[in-house]
Design a protein around this motif. Structure first.
Motif, PDB file in Angstrom:
ATOM      1  N   GLU A 177     -36.115  53.326 -17.324  1.00 50.35           N
ATOM      2  CA  GLU A 177     -34.903  52.922 -16.613  1.00 50.35           C
ATOM      3  C   GLU A 177     -35.009  51.442 -16.240  1.00 50.35           C
ATOM      4  N   THR A 178     -34.022  50.665 -16.662  1.00 50.60           N
ATOM      5  CA  THR A 178     -33.989  49.241 -16.349  1.00 50.60           C
ATOM      6  C   THR A 178     -33.678  49.056 -14.860  1.00 50.60           C
ATOM      7  N   PRO A 179     -34.411  48.191 -14.150  1.00 48.37           N
ATOM      8  CA  PRO A 179     -34.174  48.003 -12.710  1.00 48.37           C
ATOM      9  C   PRO A 179     -32.735  47.577 -12.411  1.00 48.37           C
ATOM     10  N   ASN A 180     -32.252  47.966 -11.220  1.00 49.51           N
ATOM     11  CA  ASN A 180     -30.881  47.635 -10.824  1.00 49.51           C
ATOM     12  C   ASN A 180     -30.675  46.145 -10.627  1.00 49.51           C
ATOM     13  N   THR A 181     -31.752  45.403 -10.396  1.00 49.70           N
ATOM     14  CA  THR A 181     -31.629  43.961 -10.208  1.00 49.70           C
ATOM     15  C   THR A 181     -31.239  43.244 -11.499  1.00 49.70           C
ATOM     16  N   VAL A 182     -31.409  43.925 -12.634  1.00 49.82           N
ATOM     17  CA  VAL A 182     -31.019  43.330 -13.918  1.00 49.82           C
ATOM     18  C   VAL A 182     -29.539  43.621 -14.129  1.00 49.82           C
ATOM     19  N   VAL A 183     -28.703  42.689 -13.693  1.00 49.54           N
ATOM     20  CA  VAL A 183     -27.252  42.877 -13.783  1.00 49.54           C
ATOM     21  C   VAL A 183     -26.791  42.805 -15.232  1.00 49.54           C
ATOM     22  N   ASN A 184     -27.333  41.827 -15.981  1.00 46.80           N
ATOM     23  CA  ASN A 184     -26.928  41.621 -17.366  1.00 46.80           C
ATOM     24  C   ASN A 184     -28.115  41.807 -18.307  1.00 46.80           C
ATOM     25  N   ILE A 185     -28.053  42.804 -19.162  1.00 45.86           N
ATOM     26  CA  ILE A 185     -29.030  42.886 -20.236  1.00 45.86           C
ATOM     27  C   ILE A 185     -28.640  41.863 -21.305  1.00 45.86           C
ATOM     28  N   ILE A 186     -29.566  41.557 -22.195  1.00 49.86           N
ATOM     29  CA  ILE A 186     -29.247  40.653 -23.298  1.00 49.86           C
ATOM     30  C   ILE A 186     -28.755  41.522 -24.447  1.00 49.86           C
ATOM     31  N   SER A 187     -27.450  41.644 -24.529  1.00 54.11           N
ATOM     32  CA  SER A 187     -26.826  42.589 -25.452  1.00 54.11           C
ATOM     33  C   SER A 187     -26.990  42.149 -26.903  1.00 54.11           C
ATOM     34  N   LEU A 188     -27.467  43.075 -27.720  1.00 49.58           N
ATOM     35  CA  LEU A 188     -27.591  42.792 -29.152  1.00 49.58           C
ATOM     36  C   LEU A 188     -26.222  42.786 -29.823  1.00 49.58           C
ATOM     37  N   ASP A 189     -25.237  43.420 -29.191  1.00 49.58           N
ATOM     38  CA  ASP A 189     -23.877  43.416 -29.750  1.00 49.58           C
ATOM     39  C   ASP A 189     -23.275  42.012 -29.730  1.00 49.58           C
ATOM     40  N   ASN A 190     -23.784  41.185 -28.809  1.00 47.78           N
ATOM     41  CA  ASN A 190     -23.260  39.824 -28.674  1.00 47.78           C
ATOM     42  C   ASN A 190     -24.140  38.798 -29.400  1.00 47.78           C
ATOM     43  N   ALA A 191     -25.209  39.270 -30.060  1.00 46.09           N
ATOM     44  CA  ALA A 191     -26.127  38.356 -30.744  1.00 46.09           C
ATOM     45  C   ALA A 191     -25.490  37.783 -32.010  1.00 46.09           C
ATOM     46  N   VAL A 192     -25.974  36.607 -32.408  1.00 48.96           N
ATOM     47  CA  VAL A 192     -25.509  35.978 -33.647  1.00 48.96           C
ATOM     48  C   VAL A 192     -26.304  36.574 -34.807  1.00 48.96           C
ATOM     49  N   THR A 193     -25.661  37.382 -35.607  1.00 46.58           N
ATOM     50  CA  THR A 193     -26.339  38.032 -36.739  1.00 46.58           C
ATOM     51  C   THR A 193     -26.176  37.261 -38.050  1.00 46.58           C
ATOM     52  N   ASP A 194     -25.248  36.335 -38.075  1.00 49.19           N
ATOM     53  CA  ASP A 194     -25.076  35.494 -39.265  1.00 49.19           C
ATOM     54  C   ASP A 194     -25.923  34.236 -39.075  1.00 49.19           C
ATOM     55  N   ASP A 195     -27.188  34.299 -39.498  1.00 47.13           N
ATOM     56  CA  ASP A 195     -28.099  33.177 -39.261  1.00 47.13           C
ATOM     57  C   ASP A 195     -27.710  31.921 -40.041  1.00 47.13           C
ATOM     58  N   GLN A 196     -26.923  32.075 -41.097  1.00 39.79           N
ATOM     59  CA  GLN A 196     -26.502  30.902 -41.859  1.00 39.79           C
ATOM     60  C   GLN A 196     -25.474  30.063 -41.093  1.00 39.79           C
ATOM     61  N   SER A 197     -24.912  30.630 -40.042  1.00 39.65           N
ATOM     62  CA  SER A 197     -23.964  29.872 -39.213  1.00 39.65           C
ATOM     63  C   SER A 197     -24.686  28.963 -38.217  1.00 39.65           C
TER      64      SER A 197
END
Length: 446
Positions: A322-342
């Motif tokens: 369980e991630t602690p409650n103090t971590v308001v924002n996880i580093i979402s992989l959905d928002n990661a840049v997957t097109d490395d050529q960009s």
């Protein structure tokens, strides 16, 4: 005539007396100018008039109008002032609390400054402390080695939360440092030597629960040199070979008989075979500390290591799952840049991590994560990308963001003793150790 005049005079006197009595009653209800000194007029049954001090009259007998009246405007003024003060204190208290807390990230919003990126993700980035050492498995029994060659080591690194189940991404060389290219040869050589030394001293008659104590007590007699006839056992010598030399002054004796007698007098020892001994590195303890924590370490387990040595990534998870409650924002992989050529050279690169581990992170008010920035300096090769961000040991596993706060890479290496030449594994490679299954991110069990 005189009687009429007298009657007229008497009527006038009665009217005057009545008027005086009315004036006296009117004075009774007037507010005194000085209640401490003013006399109050009262009438006794005998129509005698007496003067009394206000102090002599019981408080209950004073007219209602004598009591001090409360000013409603003054009450309203002070009440309004109190409300304003309370509201102001609450507002500034909330603003202070708000400034100390990370705000939830609004989807698709660009965090256009380094400070915004730091404030959003500082709590999601943790410092890793990994303690590991050599252990031996003898006849299936695992033994903690307490010898100079197998002393415990500690490594610091960085990891970051990617979900609310306590899963974190880091480098495989942080989670298993003995498999890193710069360490693997030395560790394999040291492990082989330790294995031979154990085989040179450990006899078969030692019980399993006595392995650790026996090895530690007799380690000074251990040898890693192999002799074809005598194996690794103590007392062997390449030069002597067990032969005795006799000079011309010695009395002739039957050498064959003497050799047999010597051999018979030496007790035969059976040693544990080297094939029954394994020596390898193992985690003693691995834990993480949160930003702003005061030396509090949260225990973890290693969930996954990349099978591809070129992808220096792995998954670490809190034992609480369980991630602690103090971590308001996880580093979402959905928002990661997957097109490395960009990702183009000259674009901003921002890293949040723990270079030098505790040496740099520890402060009098707790552990503090750090931010460093630079630029992308080389195009991606499909696995890694280069950038000019200052980094050193301890920042391995740190997230690297673009100018909007999107994850672009996981920091993993740099050029020794030269700053500005550092590398990260591109974000899309995270899915090799942490794939998305049915819309939910789960670590692979393969």
């Amino acid at each position: 005539m005189d009687n009429e005049k007298n009657e007229s005079n008497h009527e006038k006197l009665d009217q005057n007396q009545s008027q005086k009595n009315n004036n006296s009653h009117s004075d009774d209800f007037s507010e005194p100018q000085n209640p401490d000194s003013e006399n109050i007029i009262s009438e006794n049954p005998g129509n005698e008039i007496h003067s009394k001090s206000a102090e002599e009259i019981p408080k209950e007998t004073l007219p209602v109008t004598e009591k001090k009246k409360k000013n409603p405007y003054k009450i309203a003024f002070f009440s309004l002032g109190g409300i304003i003060l309370l509201g102001g204190a609450s507002y500034f208290g909330y603003q202070y609390y708000k400034n100390q807390q990370a705000e939830p990230i609004v989807e698709n919003v660009c965090l256009d400054t380094d400070t915004k990126i730091y404030d959003a993700y500082k709590d999601a980035v943790v410092m890793v402390k990994h303690r590991y050492a050599f252990v031996a498995k003898i006849k299936g029994k695992e033994v903690q080695l307490n010898i100079p060659e197998a002393s415990e080591e500690t490594l610091f690194g960085t990891a970051f939360f990617v979900d609310k189940k306590g899963n974190m991404i880091s480098n495989s060389h942080v989670l298993q440092p003995w498999i890193s290219p710069e360490n693997i040869d030395k560790i394999n050589t040291d492990g082989a030597n330790i294995r031979r030394k154990i085989a040179s001293i450990l006899t078969a008659d030692i019980p399993e629960d006595g392995y650790e104590t026996f090895i530690a007590s007799n380690w000074g007699n251990a040898s890693s040199e192999y002799h074809e006839e005598g194996g690794y056992h103590e007392g062997d010598s390449e030069e002597g070979g067990g032969e005795e030399f006799i000079n011309s002054n010695d009395v002739a004796i039957d050498s064959a008989t003497t050799s047999d007698d010597i051999a018979a007098s030496i007790p035969h020892k059976e040693y544990v075979s080297e094939d029954e001994i394994e020596v390898y590195m193992k985690t003693v303890d691995i834990s993480v500390a949160l930003h702003n924590s005061a030396d509090v370490w949260l225990p973890c387990t290693i969930e996954k290591i990349s099978e591809d040595q070129s992808i220096d990534l792995g998954v670490l998870q809190l034992t609480t799952k369980e991630t602690p409650n103090t971590v308001v924002n996880i580093i979402s992989l959905d928002n990661a840049v997957t097109d490395d050529q960009s990702l183009r050279p000259g674009e901003k690169a921002v890293m949040i991590g723990y270079p030098l581990g505790e040496d740099l992170a520890q402060t009098i008010s707790g552990i503090k994560v750090q931010l460093y920035n630079g630029q992308i300096s080389k195009e991606s090769d499909g696995t890694k990308i280069q950038y000019s961000v200052t980094s050193t040991h301890g920042a391995s596993g740190a997230p690297v963001f673009n100018n909007c706060g999107q994850l672009i890479a996981v920091n993993f290496s740099g050029v020794e003793k030269v700053q500005g030449y550092n590398f990260g594994i591109i974000a899309k490679k995270i899915y090799s150790v942490y794939p998305v299954i049915a819309g939910e991110v789960k670590p692979s069990t393969e």
